[in-house]
Scaffold this motif. Structure first.
Motif, PDB file in Angstrom:
ATOM      1  N   MET A 174      33.651  27.884  55.525  1.00 39.15           N
ATOM      2  CA  MET A 174      34.273  28.637  56.608  1.00 39.15           C
ATOM      3  C   MET A 174      33.529  29.942  56.840  1.00 39.15           C
ATOM      4  O   MET A 174      32.747  30.396  55.992  1.00 39.15           O
ATOM      5  N   TYR A 195      39.841  27.392  59.869  1.00 38.49           N
ATOM      6  CA  TYR A 195      39.715  26.311  58.891  1.00 38.49           C
ATOM      7  C   TYR A 195      38.810  25.185  59.395  1.00 38.49           C
ATOM      8  O   TYR A 195      38.781  24.849  60.587  1.00 38.49           O
ATOM      9  N   CYS A 196      38.111  24.570  58.440  1.00 35.94           N
ATOM     10  CA  CYS A 196      37.306  23.377  58.701  1.00 35.94           C
ATOM     11  C   CYS A 196      37.163  22.639  57.386  1.00 35.94           C
ATOM     12  O   CYS A 196      37.344  23.214  56.308  1.00 35.94           O
ATOM     13  N   CYS A 229      33.050  20.936  58.558  1.00 38.45           N
ATOM     14  CA  CYS A 229      32.119  21.739  57.753  1.00 38.45           C
ATOM     15  C   CYS A 229      31.989  21.131  56.370  1.00 38.45           C
ATOM     16  O   CYS A 229      32.795  20.293  55.951  1.00 38.45           O
ATOM     17  N   LEU A 254      31.005  26.082  60.613  1.00 39.61           N
ATOM     18  CA  LEU A 254      32.032  25.359  61.352  1.00 39.61           C
ATOM     19  C   LEU A 254      31.426  24.740  62.595  1.00 39.61           C
ATOM     20  O   LEU A 254      30.836  25.424  63.423  1.00 39.61           O
TER      21      LEU A 254
END
Length: 448
Positions: A174, A195-196, A229, A254
């Motif tokens: 992130m 978020y990822c 990610c 990301l």
């Protein structure tokens, strides 16, 4: 494999709170005060020193309302189309608010210990699960970890996690500021945005500063875009089974995906699950690592030249329980060597014997994981159930179209009928996970 984004279904039917939301503006109804959590940095020869830090709740759980009042922008599983007619207007008109961590979300800290409760009933409804990130000393950015030639350790209590629930601790690539460098994102890391992970989750409400409401599916709670990610799963576990798993991607940071360009990450990853790899007596209640009691988990990231500059070549696991050092289990599968750590050779052999596609190799293997770790990762801790496949990939037989006797299918002792979210939420509302004594430092330095 990890499926972190298919888990909570906290439905708040009245005005003040609505879960599974995220946004970019900042509300003023409730001040955001991050719970404190003590971590430690360690070095060979000088021991460990305390690093007072804090945690922040992911934006997807927060109340999202109009910037000019208290009308919900998102409720249950639906966007308010009067406010959110398109991504741009929704981003401009909606704000994230602060969180009441213990009362609404069942999140508490005590010195170096974090407790995540599974189901929390409160005045406005019911919350299920949570996801939090570690903040740095500024309390405005995420703490960044650089794990090559380092080891990471923590204590964990999974004694109250039954089949179908996952208490996870992991790292993802992130952005340090949660994306607040984007002019559309005024909330940033302080409110848990950005978020990822390697599953390219499509249920993130805002990605790259825009509302993910195009093609929104109210039943599945997913939109057009995914948030991809690199991911390093240090720990996915309950009292039955556990796994640690690197997931390389061929993108940096990301990546907002849609359609065919969401195939950028190795979603299954290369997992080390002792049960799946043939040692049925290693992890679980009354087993070698006894999940009825707390224990320490140590993960080491070895490089080709034993420096931070070398390529990542091995991820090794060690446990400590009741003062006893427990080396990782060894593979006991016909056709595989007795591997006891994650290396490229282990991953190639596992994929071949288990008859799985080797997307780990296709996405660059451990070298790609190492390059991602060089860029820095954010620490995530979460508790969730799985509405996609009921967590069978962790603790039961999976996939279901293969016989359980085929190598790699059996992953734990949970029945294939277990793990349905409606059942575990009803039967185990008091489930919880406890993480404590989070440490990072030189290899060999984090456990005294």
């Amino acid at each position: 494999m990890s499926r972190k984004l298919s888990f909570v279904s906290c439905i708040l039917l009245i005005l003040l709170l609505s879960t599974w939301v995220a946004g970019q503006q900042i509300g003023t109804s409730l001040a955001e005060n991050h719970p404190k959590l003590i971590t430690q940095r360690c070095a060979k020869g000088s021991g460990c020193s305390e690093n007072p830090r804090s945690i922040v709740l992911d934006a997807n759980w927060r109340w999202l309302h109009t910037t000019s009042g208290y009308t919900n922008c998102y409720t249950g599983s639906s966007w308010n189309r009067d406010i959110c007619s398109d991504p741009e207007s929704c981003t401009a008109k909606c704000a994230l608010d602060g969180a009441d961590y213990p009362t609404t979300y069942g999140i508490t800290t005590n010195n170096d210990e974090l407790t995540l409760k599974f189901v929390t009933k409160h005045a406005y409804g019911t919350n299920v699960g949570s996801r939090v990130y570690l903040m740095d000393s500024s309390d405005s950015n995420y703490e960044m970890f650089y794990l090559k030639n380092q080891e990471f350790s923590f204590d964990v209590d999974v004694s109250n996690l039954p089949c179908g629930i996952n208490g996870a601790l992991y790292f993802v690539e992130m952005e340090k500021d949660g994306g607040s460098s984007n002019p559309n994102n005024k909330a940033g890391a302080k409110y848990g945005t950005g978020y990822c992970d390697a599953q390219c989750p499509h249920d993130i409400k805002y990605i790259k500063g825009q509302a993910n409401l195009l093609d929104w599916d109210e039943k599945k709670k997913v939109g057009r875009w995914g948030s991809c990610c690199n991911e390093m799963d240090i720990w996915e576990a309950n009292s039955i089974a556990s796994a640690y798993t690197p997931h390389p991607c061929n993108v940096t940071g990301l990546h907002r995906c849609e359609g065919g360009n969401c195939n950028v990450c190795d979603q299954p990853g290369c997992d080390f699950n002792s049960y799946r790899l043939g040692d049925r007596d290693f992890f679980g209640e009354n087993k070698i690592v006894d999940t009825k009691q707390k224990f320490t988990v140590i993960t080491q990231f070895h490089t080709s030249d034993n420096t931070t500059r070398g390529d990542l070549v091995e991820i090794r696991r060690i446990y400590i329980q009741n003062g006893r050092v427990i080396q990782n289990s060894k593979v006991n599968v016909p056709g595989m060597n007795q591997y006891d750590s994650i290396t490229n050779k282990f991953c190639d052999s596992q994929k071949d014997v288990f008859q799985d596609k080797n997307d780990f190799k296709n996405k660059g293997g451990l070298k790609a994981v190492g390059r991602s770790l060089d860029r820095g990762h954010v620490l995530v801790m979460s508790l969730w159930d799985d509405s996609n496949v009921n967590m069978l990939w962790l603790d039961s037989n999976f996939p279901l179209d293969r016989p359980a006797t085929q190598p790699g299918v059996a992953r734990g002792t949970c029945p294939i009928s277990s793990g349905k979210p409606e059942e575990v939420e009803r039967d185990y509302p008091n489930a919880y996970v406890k993480f404590s004594k989070v440490r990072v430092g030189d290899i060999g330095s984090t456990v005294l």
